[in-house]
Design an enzyme around this catalytic site. Structure first.
Site, PDB file in Angstrom:
ATOM      1  N   SER A  16     -13.122  30.182   3.665  1.00  0.00           N
ATOM      2  CA  SER A  16     -13.891  31.424   3.816  1.00  0.00           C
ATOM      3  C   SER A  16     -15.326  31.299   3.334  1.00  0.00           C
ATOM      4  O   SER A  16     -16.204  32.025   3.805  1.00  0.00           O
ATOM      5  CB  SER A  16     -13.194  32.565   3.069  1.00  0.00           C
ATOM      6  OG  SER A  16     -12.976  32.214   1.714  1.00  0.00           O
ATOM      7  N   GLY A  54      -9.113  31.318   4.296  1.00  0.00           N
ATOM      8  CA  GLY A  54      -7.769  31.054   3.802  1.00  0.00           C
ATOM      9  C   GLY A  54      -7.296  29.626   3.989  1.00  0.00           C
ATOM     10  O   GLY A  54      -6.183  29.283   3.564  1.00  0.00           O
ATOM     11  N   ASN A  83      -8.907  27.227  -2.086  1.00  0.00           N
ATOM     12  CA  ASN A  83      -7.687  28.019  -1.921  1.00  0.00           C
ATOM     13  C   ASN A  83      -6.485  27.321  -2.525  1.00  0.00           C
ATOM     14  O   ASN A  83      -5.593  27.972  -3.087  1.00  0.00           O
ATOM     15  CB  ASN A  83      -7.445  28.323  -0.436  1.00  0.00           C
ATOM     16  CG  ASN A  83      -8.425  29.346   0.098  1.00  0.00           C
ATOM     17  OD1 ASN A  83      -8.713  30.350  -0.540  1.00  0.00           O
ATOM     18  ND2 ASN A  83      -8.963  29.088   1.282  1.00  0.00           N
ATOM     19  N   ASP A 164     -15.000  40.872  -5.018  1.00  0.00           N
ATOM     20  CA  ASP A 164     -13.773  40.146  -5.345  1.00  0.00           C
ATOM     21  C   ASP A 164     -14.005  39.015  -6.342  1.00  0.00           C
ATOM     22  O   ASP A 164     -13.057  38.422  -6.861  1.00  0.00           O
ATOM     23  CB  ASP A 164     -13.092  39.609  -4.088  1.00  0.00           C
ATOM     24  CG  ASP A 164     -13.966  38.625  -3.298  1.00  0.00           C
ATOM     25  OD1 ASP A 164     -14.995  38.158  -3.815  1.00  0.00           O
ATOM     26  OD2 ASP A 164     -13.601  38.336  -2.137  1.00  0.00           O
ATOM     27  N   HIS A 167     -16.125  35.368  -3.347  1.00  0.00           N
ATOM     28  CA  HIS A 167     -16.959  35.048  -2.184  1.00  0.00           C
ATOM     29  C   HIS A 167     -18.423  35.395  -2.423  1.00  0.00           C
ATOM     30  O   HIS A 167     -18.729  36.493  -2.897  1.00  0.00           O
ATOM     31  CB  HIS A 167     -16.444  35.799  -0.953  1.00  0.00           C
ATOM     32  CG  HIS A 167     -15.055  35.425  -0.571  1.00  0.00           C
ATOM     33  ND1 HIS A 167     -13.957  36.159  -0.940  1.00  0.00           N
ATOM     34  CD2 HIS A 167     -14.596  34.361   0.138  1.00  0.00           C
ATOM     35  CE1 HIS A 167     -12.862  35.567  -0.472  1.00  0.00           C
ATOM     36  NE2 HIS A 167     -13.225  34.477   0.184  1.00  0.00           N
TER      37      HIS A 167
END
Length: 196
Positions: A16, A54, A83, A164, A167
């Site tokens: 991402s 992801g 991830n 979050d 990111h």
């Protein structure tokens, strides 16, 4: 009359952070890379962004052979592992997947730029250190290019991370490119020189 220079290809294999998650695609660092290549007289380069939000190193390793066959890149940027780390995957497994991607890229005739990542300290000091050390260790083992830490100067900067905390924001995208660019340039120059 000499023909136009043959196009050279950079393949970006990322998650991402490279797939424009939460930001406008035109402002994302991979698109900014396309613009900088043009501005810096690297017009013969095209960029294929095969990043998926992801994505894990296992997914990347599975997808890579077909992408190498289709695009025949000269440079592969591997921005994967974050991830895996956030899910607590074992470092030897992550390392094996990254090794497979480096080896496949090399066998396909591409140079590799490995993008280093770190994870939050709440995973414990041993895991956090093992994870961070994987990237320079692999770069040394395979003699690849290395971005030491993709989020350097970003992860703790005001307005640089989305809510979050994982990111980067649109504002941070030029800094992501700035972290990659100096380590990419030698590979661009090597490939250009080899094609002359």
């Amino acid at each position: 009359m000499p023909g136009a220079a043959a196009a050279s290809t950079i393949l970006v294999m990322g998650d991402s952070l490279s797939a424009a998650y939460g930001v406008e695609t035109e402002t994302a660092w991979v698109n900014l890379l396309r613009e900088r290549l043009s501005e810096e007289d690297h017009d013969q380069w095209q960029v294929v962004n095969a990043s998926i939000s992801g994505e894990t190193t296992d997914g990347g390793a599975r997808r890579l052979p077909a992408l190498l066959d289709r695009h025949q890149p000269d440079i592969v940027i591997i921005e994967l592992g974050g991830n895996d780390g956030l899910r607590g995957f074992q470092p030897p497994v992550i390392r094996d997947n990254l090794s497979a991607m480096i080896e496949a890229s090399r066998e396909g005739g591409a140079s590799v730029l490995l993008v280093g990542m770190q994870i939050p300290p709440n995973y414990g000091p041993r895991y956090t250190r093992m994870f961070a050390d994987m990237f320079p260790d692999l770069s040394d083992q395979y003699n690849t290019g290395l971005v030491p830490f993709f989020l350097e100067g970003i992860y703790n900067g005001d307005g640089m991370m989305q809510d979050d905390g994982i990111h980067p924001t649109g504002e941070a995208q030029p800094l992501l490119l700035d972290n990659v660019w100096p380590h990419l340039v030698p590979l661009l120059q090597e490939t250009t020189a080899a094609s002359r």
